[in-house]
Write an enzyme that holds these catalytic residues in place. Structure first.
Site, PDB file in Angstrom:
ATOM      1  N   GLU A 477     -11.800  -9.660   6.452  1.00 36.98           N
ATOM      2  CA  GLU A 477     -11.853  -9.202   4.907  1.00 36.98           C
ATOM      3  C   GLU A 477     -11.809 -10.772   4.051  1.00 36.98           C
ATOM      4  O   GLU A 477     -12.905 -11.253   3.677  1.00 36.98           O
ATOM      5  CB  GLU A 477     -10.600  -8.365   4.393  1.00 36.98           C
ATOM      6  CG  GLU A 477     -10.969  -8.013   2.946  1.00 36.98           C
ATOM      7  CD  GLU A 477     -10.531  -6.443   2.631  1.00 36.98           C
ATOM      8  OE1 GLU A 477      -9.776  -5.915   3.472  1.00 36.98           O
ATOM      9  OE2 GLU A 477     -10.396  -6.253   1.539  1.00 36.98           O
ATOM     10  N   GLU A 759       1.220  -6.830   2.282  1.00 37.47           N
ATOM     11  CA  GLU A 759       0.012  -6.032   1.269  1.00 37.47           C
ATOM     12  C   GLU A 759       0.663  -4.561   0.996  1.00 37.47           C
ATOM     13  O   GLU A 759       0.626  -4.297  -0.221  1.00 37.47           O
ATOM     14  CB  GLU A 759      -1.047  -5.596   2.299  1.00 37.47           C
ATOM     15  CG  GLU A 759      -2.235  -4.676   1.320  1.00 37.47           C
ATOM     16  CD  GLU A 759      -3.280  -4.578   2.405  1.00 37.47           C
ATOM     17  OE1 GLU A 759      -3.344  -4.813   3.506  1.00 37.47           O
ATOM     18  OE2 GLU A 759      -4.403  -4.432   1.718  1.00 37.47           O
TER      19      GLU A 759
HETATM   20  C1  BGC Z   1      -7.760  -5.876  -0.356  1.00 34.44           C
HETATM   21  C2  BGC Z   1      -6.945  -5.819  -1.713  1.00 34.44           C
HETATM   22  C3  BGC Z   1      -7.968  -5.469  -2.794  1.00 34.44           C
HETATM   23  C4  BGC Z   1      -8.150  -4.042  -2.294  1.00 34.44           C
HETATM   24  C5  BGC Z   1      -9.061  -3.492  -3.665  1.00 34.44           C
HETATM   25  C6  BGC Z   1      -7.981  -4.503  -0.168  1.00 34.44           C
HETATM   26  O1  BGC Z   1      -8.834  -3.903   1.153  1.00 34.44           O
HETATM   27  O2  BGC Z   1      -7.122  -6.398   0.826  1.00 34.44           O
HETATM   28  O3  BGC Z   1      -6.090  -6.752  -1.852  1.00 34.44           O
HETATM   29  O4  BGC Z   1      -7.510  -5.941  -3.991  1.00 34.44           O
HETATM   30  O5  BGC Z   1      -8.784  -3.820  -1.230  1.00 34.44           O
HETATM   31  O6  BGC Z   1      -8.938  -1.982  -3.522  1.00 34.44           O
END
Ligand code: BGC
Length: 878
Positions: A477, A759
């Protein structure tokens, strides 16, 4: 007469700390600080020594108002490209002079597009269409009549590049040139290579990688060839001899001195890892007199050199290393090949450099990296998805030191297999990398868990400030998610000098806003899966306002704020068209996920983070009201002619809509959640109705007590819940929530051994297993936004006026914490507070930078004390 007089110190050009090469402006603003009080009417004498390479220096001076010492406009004729400047400053009054400050030196880059004469050159053979392409080397040789007195390498690349001169690596930077919207601009970095060149034959060599330019980016399969499918280096070498004559060497495809061949890197992907075959090494390829007859002439890759820029931000560099804290042998086969599990004690962005020995030609050593272990002791690879972070080294039978070049990993643990015999600590170095920002914030308290939490916040920030602000550094990501930094920016701006870094990124946010018609979910933007249709969503889009404002509060830089003002304004002007007549943002964004709201609130199911308990329209409207208010403040600060009243009125309108729609007659909110009350209070949406505000505060505190101090906010509510409790007089509950060691809660992560902020509140579940959700990272900074409250409330330090010209000292002890200290490097110098409880007394030490004012509020007292520059100590009843 100079000894005791206040002296200027810490000179800076623009937002750079220390001496720099390749400044991108001809009129750099200068800042400096003072170590004492500036006498009334004093002047600062700025003396510059300026010269072009090989030409004798000219000295110029300017006398300016001494207290205009922040980002002082350039007082001299505009600088030319390559001009070298040394600055020193002294303070003078009619009768005294301070003596000159320490010197600052800097040099401008190639300021005009026509001076960037090199071309981008790369492989000229037919490459694979995407993914896992064999990476090229590029080289050239040239003769110099004598050793130069000055030599610069201006370096950039489509893709990634590392340069070598006469066999030595140039500089310590990695991932050059960094990630920008390459369709719009690319960075060019400047290196001093004077001492690497000599009379006679010299050589330059370049490693090239796919990087963000054409590598595979993103999740759900990602996208390759985002900006183009051909990589190439831009190298411009400028040399001056002692007699003043000059010579230049440009990468090009026409003079047949630039050649290319496939190198030892078989393939490299930023997240998947790198495979290196030492059997393909060509000994001496970046040294002179190498036989390159079988190398091909390079091909030129068309690129508009107008898009080349000189950077505002620091490069990504090695900033330290981690020793192995534990090592265990996992297996050994009949041939003595062993595999090992290594723990480096700290999760972050890093890479291993191995000393490889006792291998036969063709032997393969593999390294896999992970943030955490599964319960059976194996690496937890599942959260990484495609980003499998696996490097492979194939030996040529000789001793080697090796580290991947164009891949980067987020990990604490590594597994090495295919090793020959025993592995010793000296064989492995674990090097930490991030954009090399200057530290600006410190915090410590009597509670060790709290201190570790603060450390974790720092580590998650560092891990994710790698060229752009990313969500996470490990899985497939690593995107510049706008919402994450919108929420974390005030914390970031306290902890590090981020003006250059974030401002640089905001330029791309503006570019993408103009390109795609809104502030997209992440910047640089690419179409990925359900995020293929950029739509305005709250928080993520509000980054357009919240990030510029956070930087402005930290640095007071109006010129920079003005650059970002158009981004902020365009965002607000766009969203106002989506409001219902009552001012509520309830129009659904036209893509599958809609508003993300209080993303990842702990009650949402692991596989659907959007199912938060707080209404999405409530969250969106609250953030929009806040953005409107901040935009109105920007207009006020900048005096930009646009109607401040328009945005104040809009802010009022949205606020009224918010209260009418989401606050019931009895003062409770339609979403009876921690997030709802936190936003309403923290954004000042109830400020005109004290009774509603106090009901909201009471209910928020009650919710905290009812949940036994467990947090129930996600991304949106988390930065604001403790400030809201504190502001409404519920400090006890704020500490209860903050110090809870249960899941969900900040200290739960510490109890579970976290070394970064996660997260999800429960990225690791209480039974020690990894959260099975498809989205589980152990290194996201967003929940670390709590550090802002720690600095302001536990430590007691917070800016009031932009640039910390006025700041608040207001420590509010609680939760059994008996001492704390925090400091911030303000543009004026270091501000700090250190307090200690002793029975019923509190002892506070405060350092106020010269040129600023501290408004001090002592615990349980109403009176505000004003302190000016110097060290102060206060003892009071507590
Ligand atoms: C990310 C987040 C991001 C989010 C948005 C995720 O996959 O890791 O930090 O803000 O998606 O929905």
């Amino acid at each position: 007469m100079s000894d005791t007089m206040t002296k200027p110190l810490n000179l800076r050009a623009e937002h750079f700390t220390g001496n720099i090469l390749g400044l991108g402006t001809s009129t750099p603003r200068l800042s400096w600080q003072y170590d004492g009080v500036v006498p009334d009417g004093a002047q600062a004498v700025i003396q510059i020594t300026r010269n072009m390479p090989g030409v004798s220096a000219i000295i110029e001076t300017a006398e300016v108002d001494a207290v205009q010492n922040l980002l002082h406009p350039w007082q001299f004729a505009e600088l030319r490209s390559r001009e070298q400047v040394t600055v020193t400053i002294k303070l003078v009054t009619p009768s005294h002079s301070s003596g000159w400050s320490e010197e600052l030196t800097f040099e401008t880059g190639l300021l005009h597009p026509y001076e960037r004469e090199a071309a981008f050159v790369g492989p000229s053979w037919l490459e694979g269409e995407t993914d896992h392409r064999h990476l090229p080397l590029v080289r050239t040789e040239f003769r110099l009549k004598e050793a130069p007195v000055y030599a610069r390498l201006y370096l950039s690349a489509l893709g990634l590049v590392e340069a070598e001169v006469n066999g030595n690596k140039v500089g310590q930077d990695i991932l050059t040139p960094g990630w920008t919207c390459y369709d719009h601009r690319i960075e060019c970095w400047t290196y001093d290579i004077t001492n690497d060149l000599h009379a006679g034959q010299n050589a330059l060599g370049f490693w090239l990688g796919d990087g963000w330019y054409r590598g595979r980016i993103g999740f759900k399969g990602g996208q390759a060839n985002l900006y183009g499918d051909r990589i190439g280096v831009f190298a411009q070498i400028e040399i001056t001899y002692a007699d003043g004559t000059c010579e230049s060497i440009y990468s090009n495809s026409w003079d047949s001195t630039w050649k290319t061949a496939p190198g030892p890197i078989l393939h490299s992907d930023l997240c998947e890892g790198e495979t290196y075959d030492a059997r393909l090494e060509a000994e001496g390829w970046s040294k002179a007199n190498f036989d390159d007859r079988d190398w091909l002439p390079v091909a030129q890759i068309p690129f508009d050199n107008q898009k080349i820029q000189f950077p505002k931000l620091p490069p990504v560099r090695e900033t330290g290393s981690h020793p192995i804290v534990s090592v265990s042998k996992l297996s050994e086969d009949a041939n003595g090949k062993t595999s090992w599990l290594l723990d480096f004690g700290q999760n972050c962005t890093q890479r291993l450099r191995l000393h490889l020995h006792d291998l036969q030609s063709g032997d393969t050593v593999s390294i896999r990296h992970a943030e955490v272990l599964n319960q059976d002791g194996t690496l937890a690879m599942q959260p990484l998805r495609r980003g499998k972070q696996s490097d492979v080294f194939i030996s040529n039978g000789q001793d080697a030191f090796w580290e991947p070049r164009f891949a980067i990993h987020g990990f604490q643990y590594a597994e090495i297999s295919g090793w020959s015999g025993e592995l010793s600590a000296e064989d492995v170095e674990c090097r930490v990398y991030y954009s090399d920002m200057e530290p600006a914030g410190w915090f410590e308290s009597s509670n060790q868990l709290v201190n570790r939490l603060h450390e974790n916040v720092l580590w998650s920030m560092k891990s994710n400030f790698v060229s752009i602000p990313t969500d996470c550094p490990q899985r497939d990501e690593r995107l510049g998610w706008t919402g994450d930094i919108a929420l974390f920016a005030p914390t970031a701006a306290y902890l590090y000098e981020v003006s250059g870094f974030l401002s640089h990124w905001l330029e791309d946010v503006r570019h993408e806003q103009q390109r795609v018609g809104t502030v997209p979910f992440y910047v640089p933007y690419l179409r990925l899966a359900e995020w293929s249709n950029p739509q305005a969503i709250a928080i993520w889009g509000d980054a357009a306002v919240l990030v510029p404002w956070a930087i402005y509060m930290a640095d007071g830089d109006k010129k920079q704020l003005k650059e970002h003002y158009y981004l902020a304004k365009a965002w607000v002007d766009e969203v106002r068209t989506y409001l219902s007549v009552d001012g509520v943002w309830d129009r659904k964004p036209q893509y599958v996920l809609g508003q993300l709201g209080d993303w990842l609130d702990p009650s949402a199911p692991a596989d659907d983070p959007t199912l938060a308990i707080t209404e999405k329209e409530l969250v969106a409207t609250a953030f929009f009201a806040y953005s409107c208010r901040l935009l109105a403040s920007m207009v006020q600060e900048l005096n930009v002619g646009a109607d401040e009243g328009t945005y104040r009125k809009l802010a009022e309108h949205v606020k009224t809509g918010f209260v009418n729609r989401f606050v019931k007659a009895n003062g409770l909110m339609t979403s009876d959640s921690q997030c709802a009350y936190a936003l309403a209070i923290a954004f000042g949406l109830l400020d005109d109705q004290e009774n509603l505000k106090s009901i909201a505060g009471n209910r928020l505190a009650e919710l905290v007590r009812e949940s036994d101090g467990k947090i129930s906010t996600g991304f949106a509510g988390t930065p604001y819940v403790l400030p809201a409790l504190t502001e409404t007089g519920h400090l006890k509950e704020a500490y209860q929530l903050f110090l809870s060691e249960e899941c969900p809660g900040w200290l739960y992560q510490i109890k579970m051994g976290g070394t970064t902020t996660w997260e999800r509140w429960d990225s690791m579940l209480p039974d020690g297993t990894v959260n099975p959700g498809v989205m589980t990272s152990f290194n996201h900074y967003s929940l670390g936004s709590v550090a802002d409250w720690m600095h302001a409330t536990i430590g007691g330090l917070k800016p009031v006026e932009p640039g910390w010209e006025v700041f608040e000292v207001n420590p509010q002890p609680g939760g059994g914490i008996i001492s704390a200290q925090t400091a911030h490097q303000t543009p004026f110098g270091r501000a700090s507070v250190s307090w200690k409880l002793d029975k019923d007394m509190i002892n506070i030490k405060i350092t106020v930078p010269f040129g600023t004012t501290a408004r001090v509020k002592l615990p349980r007292q109403d009176e505000i004390l004003e302190l000016s520059g110097g060290d102060h100590q206060i003892e009071a009843h507590y």
